[in-house]
Design a protein around this motif. Structure first.
Motif, PDB file in Angstrom:
ATOM      1  N   SER A   1       0.838  -1.206   0.000  1.00 29.26           N
ATOM      2  CA  SER A   1       0.000   0.000   0.000  1.00 29.26           C
ATOM      3  C   SER A   1       0.871   1.253   0.000  1.00 29.26           C
ATOM      4  O   SER A   1       0.582   2.221  -0.711  1.00 29.26           O
ATOM      5  CB  SER A   1      -0.919   0.021   1.221  1.00 29.26           C
ATOM      6  OG  SER A   1      -1.865  -1.016   1.148  1.00 29.26           O
ATOM      7  N   GLN A   2       1.941   1.223   0.783  1.00 33.12           N
ATOM      8  CA  GLN A   2       2.853   2.365   0.823  1.00 33.12           C
ATOM      9  C   GLN A   2       3.517   2.552  -0.534  1.00 33.12           C
ATOM     10  O   GLN A   2       3.643   3.677  -1.022  1.00 33.12           O
ATOM     11  CB  GLN A   2       3.920   2.156   1.915  1.00 33.12           C
ATOM     12  CG  GLN A   2       4.888   3.305   2.061  1.00 33.12           C
ATOM     13  CD  GLN A   2       4.247   4.573   2.609  1.00 33.12           C
ATOM     14  OE1 GLN A   2       3.192   4.536   3.238  1.00 33.12           O
ATOM     15  NE2 GLN A   2       4.869   5.699   2.352  1.00 33.12           N
ATOM     16  N   ASN A   3       3.924   1.460  -1.175  1.00 31.11           N
ATOM     17  CA  ASN A   3       4.548   1.543  -2.498  1.00 31.11           C
ATOM     18  C   ASN A   3       3.566   2.097  -3.529  1.00 31.11           C
ATOM     19  O   ASN A   3       3.943   2.919  -4.370  1.00 31.11           O
ATOM     20  CB  ASN A   3       5.072   0.184  -2.947  1.00 31.11           C
ATOM     21  CG  ASN A   3       6.325  -0.225  -2.195  1.00 31.11           C
ATOM     22  OD1 ASN A   3       7.017   0.605  -1.624  1.00 31.11           O
ATOM     23  ND2 ASN A   3       6.608  -1.521  -2.182  1.00 31.11           N
ATOM     24  N   GLN A   4       2.307   1.652  -3.457  1.00 31.42           N
ATOM     25  CA  GLN A   4       1.295   2.158  -4.382  1.00 31.42           C
ATOM     26  C   GLN A   4       1.072   3.652  -4.168  1.00 31.42           C
ATOM     27  O   GLN A   4       0.955   4.419  -5.132  1.00 31.42           O
ATOM     28  CB  GLN A   4      -0.026   1.410  -4.196  1.00 31.42           C
ATOM     29  CG  GLN A   4       0.007  -0.006  -4.717  1.00 31.42           C
ATOM     30  CD  GLN A   4      -1.296  -0.756  -4.416  1.00 31.42           C
ATOM     31  OE1 GLN A   4      -2.070  -0.343  -3.552  1.00 31.42           O
ATOM     32  NE2 GLN A   4      -1.511  -1.855  -5.122  1.00 31.42           N
ATOM     33  N   LEU A   5       1.035   4.064  -2.918  1.00 31.24           N
ATOM     34  CA  LEU A   5       0.853   5.472  -2.599  1.00 31.24           C
ATOM     35  C   LEU A   5       2.015   6.300  -3.151  1.00 31.24           C
ATOM     36  O   LEU A   5       1.809   7.358  -3.756  1.00 31.24           O
ATOM     37  CB  LEU A   5       0.737   5.677  -1.085  1.00 31.24           C
ATOM     38  CG  LEU A   5       0.612   7.115  -0.599  1.00 31.24           C
ATOM     39  CD1 LEU A   5      -0.644   7.782  -1.152  1.00 31.24           C
ATOM     40  CD2 LEU A   5       0.626   7.167   0.913  1.00 31.24           C
ATOM     41  N   LEU A   6       3.228   5.811  -2.981  1.00 36.43           N
ATOM     42  CA  LEU A   6       4.400   6.523  -3.494  1.00 36.43           C
ATOM     43  C   LEU A   6       4.382   6.600  -5.016  1.00 36.43           C
ATOM     44  O   LEU A   6       4.754   7.626  -5.598  1.00 36.43           O
ATOM     45  CB  LEU A   6       5.686   5.854  -3.005  1.00 36.43           C
ATOM     46  CG  LEU A   6       5.954   5.975  -1.496  1.00 36.43           C
ATOM     47  CD1 LEU A   6       7.183   5.161  -1.106  1.00 36.43           C
ATOM     48  CD2 LEU A   6       6.094   7.421  -1.071  1.00 36.43           C
ATOM     49  N   GLU A   7       3.934   5.537  -5.669  1.00 36.36           N
ATOM     50  CA  GLU A   7       3.840   5.546  -7.131  1.00 36.36           C
ATOM     51  C   GLU A   7       2.800   6.555  -7.603  1.00 36.36           C
ATOM     52  O   GLU A   7       3.025   7.287  -8.578  1.00 36.36           O
ATOM     53  CB  GLU A   7       3.497   4.151  -7.656  1.00 36.36           C
ATOM     54  CG  GLU A   7       4.638   3.155  -7.555  1.00 36.36           C
ATOM     55  CD  GLU A   7       4.231   1.750  -8.002  1.00 36.36           C
ATOM     56  OE1 GLU A   7       3.133   1.587  -8.573  1.00 36.36           O
ATOM     57  OE2 GLU A   7       5.023   0.829  -7.758  1.00 36.36           O
ATOM     58  N   VAL A   8       1.668   6.600  -6.921  1.00 39.01           N
ATOM     59  CA  VAL A   8       0.617   7.560  -7.287  1.00 39.01           C
ATOM     60  C   VAL A   8       1.108   8.982  -7.051  1.00 39.01           C
ATOM     61  O   VAL A   8       0.901   9.864  -7.894  1.00 39.01           O
ATOM     62  CB  VAL A   8      -0.686   7.280  -6.499  1.00 39.01           C
ATOM     63  CG1 VAL A   8      -1.692   8.417  -6.667  1.00 39.01           C
ATOM     64  CG2 VAL A   8      -1.300   5.957  -6.944  1.00 39.01           C
TER      65      VAL A   8
END
Length: 63
Positions: free
Chosen positions: A10-17
């Motif tokens: 979830s943190q990685n997805q947030l950083l990508e967004v």
């Protein structure tokens, strides 16, 4: 076949967004600046004002 959302993913997805949004913002700002430059180059009134200001500046520098 979904992947479970772990805190790390979830943190990685947030950083990508976030990175994608910052990239989009930068691209839009570049487009805005390009459009402003184009509008200035094609705006006859702005061109005349710029020419007048340049001439006034040259006269002050000489005087």
């Amino acid at each position: 076949m979904s992947h479970p959302n772990t805190p790390d993913s979830s943190q990685n997805q947030l950083l990508e967004v976030q990175a994608a949004l910052f990239s989009l913002r930068d691209g839009l700002m570049n487009l805005k600046m390009s459009l402003q430059e184009l509008a200035f180059m094609t705006d006859e009134t702005a061109q005349r004002e710029a020419m007048t200001e340049a001439e006034n500046l040259i006269m002050r520098l000489r005087g």
